[in-house]
Design an enzyme around this catalytic site. Structure first.
Site, PDB file in Angstrom:
ATOM      1  CD  GLN A 199      37.961  16.000  14.159  1.00  0.00           C
ATOM      2  OE1 GLN A 199      38.911  15.255  13.943  1.00  0.00           O
ATOM      3  NE2 GLN A 199      37.599  16.382  15.368  1.00  0.00           N
ATOM      4  CE  LYS A 249      28.185  16.703  36.125  1.00  0.00           C
ATOM      5  NZ  LYS A 249      27.101  17.275  36.953  1.00  0.00           N
ATOM      6  CB  VAL A 290      19.528  20.554  29.903  1.00  0.00           C
ATOM      7  CG1 VAL A 290      18.537  21.311  29.056  1.00  0.00           C
ATOM      8  CG2 VAL A 290      18.837  19.930  31.112  1.00  0.00           C
ATOM      9  CB  THR A 291      23.748  21.682  29.958  1.00  0.00           C
ATOM     10  OG1 THR A 291      24.946  21.061  30.465  1.00  0.00           O
ATOM     11  CG2 THR A 291      22.934  22.208  31.124  1.00  0.00           C
ATOM     12  CB  CYS A 312      24.219  15.484  31.079  1.00  0.00           C
ATOM     13  SG  CYS A 312      24.777  15.615  32.795  1.00  0.00           S
ATOM     14  CE  LYS A 345      22.380  11.633  33.005  1.00  0.00           C
ATOM     15  NZ  LYS A 345      23.292  12.652  33.524  1.00  0.00           N
ATOM     16  CG  ASP A 348      20.418  14.593  33.149  1.00  0.00           C
ATOM     17  OD1 ASP A 348      19.966  13.442  33.096  1.00  0.00           O
ATOM     18  OD2 ASP A 348      21.602  14.850  33.412  1.00  0.00           O
ATOM     19  CD  GLU A 354      24.254  15.286  37.148  1.00  0.00           C
ATOM     20  OE1 GLU A 354      24.054  15.874  36.068  1.00  0.00           O
ATOM     21  OE2 GLU A 354      25.182  15.588  37.928  1.00  0.00           O
TER      22      GLU A 354
HETATM   23  C1  C5J Z   1      23.744  18.073  33.159  1.00  0.00           C
HETATM   24  C2  C5J Z   1      25.107  19.352  34.660  1.00  0.00           C
HETATM   25  N1  C5J Z   1      22.611  17.383  33.151  1.00  0.00           N
HETATM   26  N2  C5J Z   1      25.183  20.384  33.827  1.00  0.00           N
HETATM   27  N3  C5J Z   1      24.339  18.266  34.368  1.00  0.00           N
HETATM   28  O1  C5J Z   1      24.197  18.549  32.151  1.00  0.00           O
HETATM   29  O2  C5J Z   1      25.708  19.369  35.706  1.00  0.00           O
END
Ligand code: C5J
Length: 232
Positions: free
Chosen positions: A210, A140, A165-166, A170, A137, A32, A80
């Site tokens: 973990q 997320k 990102v972020t 996502c 997509k 993204d 996205e």
């Molecule tokens: C992504 C968002 N790409 N933060 N989307 O992380 O809404």
């Protein structure tokens, strides 16, 4: 794919432990890196975020993208966004919160988070080559309602170098989806960013905690080094 004359294994100095990857079974997955998240006037800013926080991820991604292109690694970009009629956008997503503009509203880069609009496109610095795969997509996670699983199977991919990102949204959602499907995910710490630095830090910690419950974390220098120095 990687040339068969090159060594096929590389060890990335990662946390919680080093990981050996078979390069021909590894793809670079860039999540993204769109104008809607990275630039003023897009979806990210309408939610009240300081989009300048994300700029730091561009150079590290660019360096690894160049190395991936040089070695013939499979490169996959995601975006996205939604169809113009919003038929793939759940009302619960569109109606949420009090953004300055909602998904589908006209903004300075076209309709917010809508496929085909300028804001939905990937930033020029990381623009996909025609030969690279772009996955659109609606959610997320990059596996939900997309062809990503089929693409990875078609190319024999077992490992993902993940950036974008972020970090906590996502990137994390996609890594969790991938981990459940059996992929080894190495998340590039400096190739991810969040509007909230503390979420970036915690998002990476959650992945590698973990014993690497969702995957591994390494910086771009470690990834580049491993791509250079490989063992057969
Ligand atoms: C992504 C968002 N790409 N933060 N989307 O992380 O809404």
């Amino acid at each position: 794919m990687l040339s068969s004359s090159k060594p096929t294994l590389g060890v990335i100095s990662a946390e919680p432990e080093p990981i050996m990857l078979d390069w021909p079974a590894t793809a670079l997955l860039i999540i993204d890196m769109q104008r809607d998240f990275m630039e003023p006037g897009g979806f990210g800013e309408t939610l009240g975020n300081d989009v300048s926080q994300l700029a730091r991820a561009v150079k590290p991604i660019s360096a690894v993208l160049k190395a991936a292109r040089d070695t013939g690694m499979l490169v996959i970009h995601t975006r996205e966004g939604h169809l113009p009629d919003l038929s793939d956008a759940p009302p619960a997503k569109v109606e949420r919160g009090a953004p300055s503009l909602r998904i589908g509203d006209p903004g300075p880069m076209g309709r917010i988070l809508i496929r085909g609009e300028a804001g939905h496109d990937i930033i020029p610095e990381l623009y996909p080559l025609d030969s690279e795969i772009v996955i659109d997509k609606p959610g997320k996670g990059a596996f939900y309602a997309t062809e990503l699983a089929d693409v990875l199977e078609k190319y024999g991919i077992e490992n993902l170098l993940v950036c974008g990102v972020t970090t906590e949204v996502c990137v994390n959602t996609t890594v969790r989806e991938a981990n459940d499907r059996g992929y080894r995910c190495v998340v590039m710490s400096d190739g991810c960013a969040s509007y909230f630095p503390e979420f970036h830090e915690m998002g990476l910690k959650m992945i590698k905690a973990q014993g690497g419950i969702f995957g591994w974390v390494a910086d771009s220098a470690a990834v580049l080094e491993a791509m250079k120095v490989s063992t057969t």
